[in-house]
Design a protein around this motif. Structure first.
Motif, short mmCIF file in Angstrom:
data_model
loop_
_atom_site.label_atom_id
_atom_site.label_comp_id
_atom_site.label_asym_id
_atom_site.label_seq_id
_atom_site.Cartn_x
_atom_site.Cartn_y
_atom_site.Cartn_z
N HIS A 129 -37.23 33.61 -18.76
CA HIS A 129 -35.91 33.99 -19.27
C HIS A 129 -36.15 35.08 -20.31
O HIS A 129 -36.46 34.80 -21.46
N CYS A 130 -36.03 36.30 -19.83
CA CYS A 130 -36.33 37.41 -20.75
C CYS A 130 -35.48 38.63 -20.41
O CYS A 130 -34.90 38.73 -19.32
N GLU A 131 -35.43 39.53 -21.36
CA GLU A 131 -34.77 40.81 -21.13
C GLU A 131 -35.76 41.73 -20.41
O GLU A 131 -36.97 41.49 -20.40
N GLN A 134 -38.88 42.99 -22.15
CA GLN A 134 -39.92 42.01 -22.48
C GLN A 134 -40.74 41.62 -21.24
O GLN A 134 -41.61 40.74 -21.31
N SER A 160 -30.27 37.35 -13.36
CA SER A 160 -29.14 36.49 -13.67
C SER A 160 -27.88 37.32 -13.82
O SER A 160 -27.90 38.40 -14.43
N ASP A 164 -23.94 35.18 -20.43
CA ASP A 164 -24.67 34.66 -21.60
C ASP A 164 -26.15 34.43 -21.31
O ASP A 164 -26.85 33.82 -22.10
N ALA A 165 -26.64 34.90 -20.16
CA ALA A 165 -28.04 34.65 -19.77
C ALA A 165 -28.89 35.89 -20.00
O ALA A 165 -28.38 37.00 -20.16
N LYS A 166 -30.20 35.67 -20.03
CA LYS A 166 -31.13 36.79 -20.11
C LYS A 166 -31.10 37.55 -18.78
O LYS A 166 -30.62 37.07 -17.77
N ASP A 167 -31.67 38.76 -18.78
CA ASP A 167 -31.65 39.59 -17.58
C ASP A 167 -32.37 38.93 -16.41
O ASP A 167 -31.90 38.90 -15.29
N CYS A 169 -34.56 35.69 -14.63
CA CYS A 169 -34.75 34.25 -14.70
C CYS A 169 -35.95 33.76 -13.89
O CYS A 169 -36.38 32.63 -14.05
#
Length: 244
Positions: A129-131, A134, A160, A164-167, A169
């Motif tokens: 779960h990251c942008e 990252q 994703s 409200d989620a990171k880019d 998954c």
């Protein structure tokens, strides 16, 4: 009679190719006889097929036992070589036009394809779960933990769509390993729409093309994937969306 101007006839006379029957000494007018028509017609014919005036002089004067057949063969060889060169130049121009058109298309609209671009099979995966900025750290860990597994594809990022989620998954790649390994799961095949981007910088246009297509066709997008592969020393990107 043969649409030859005075300048041409004067030049032919000067180079001893086709001379008048006689020249008036008082006014220098050139006069030709009817019997010369066949001769000038032959000169015009040979000139029209690309034989040089120097060679025509050799033919018409029958100098050096010149063979018309030999000169024809030489001219045919020259034509063949010219055709090869022209064909090559034509191909270069067409290829350049295609590249320019493709680049213009890539900058604006991407072609949307439909099919089972996410296949059924076992995949080695890692939940993250990251942008996007990252990603490098997680990519390194992903490949470090392969531990001898054979991967059959480049890595695919599962994106994703939640606000409200990171880019990102998940990262996964197809493998021949079975699902007994806890890092391996079964991926079901999914009907998808896809665009191919020749440059990663075209990513935004790719997404726009897919979502515009989905909106126009009233298609619901479920999952979004980004598949990266190296081609000709440049990173290429496929954006894939699974649909209902």
């Amino acid at each position: 009679m043969l649409n030859l101007n005075k300048k041409t006839l004067r030049f032919y006379d000067e180079i001893d190719l086709f001379k008048p029957a006689y020249v008036d000494e008082t006014n220098q007018y050139r006069y030709y006889e009817e019997s010369q028509i066949d001769e000038i017609k032959e000169i015009i014919r040979l000139k029209n097929i690309g034989i040089s005036l120097e060679q025509i002089k050799i033919i018409t004067n029958k100098m050096n036992g010149a063979s018309l057949e030999t000169i024809y063969q030489e001219r045919l060889f020259e034509i063949d070589e010219s055709l090869k060169l022209l064909t090559k130049q034509k191909e270069l121009i067409i290829n350049e036009q295609r590249c320019t058109t493709r680049e213009n298309d890539d900058e604006n609209d991407c072609i949307v394809d439909k099919g089972y671009f996410i296949e059924q099979g076992n995949v080695y995966y890692r939940n993250i779960h990251c942008e996007m900025d990252q990603l490098n750290r997680f990519m390194s860990e992903f490949y470090e933990n392969v531990k001898g597994k054979t991967l059959r594809s480049g890595h695919i990022l599962k994106m994703s769509l939640a606000d409200d989620a990171k880019d990102i998954c998940e990262i996964f790649a197809y493998t021949d390993e079975d699902e007994k390994d806890e890092s391996v799961r079964i991926q079901e095949k999914e009907m998808c729409i896809k665009v191919a981007c020749n440059k990663v910088e075209q990513r935004e246009n790719g997404y726009k093309s897919l979502f515009d297509y989905a909106e126009k066709s009233k298609t619901i997008i479920h999952n979004t994937y980004e598949k990266y592969n190296m081609k000709d020393g440049q990173m290429h990107l496929e954006i894939i969306c699974s649909i209902a």
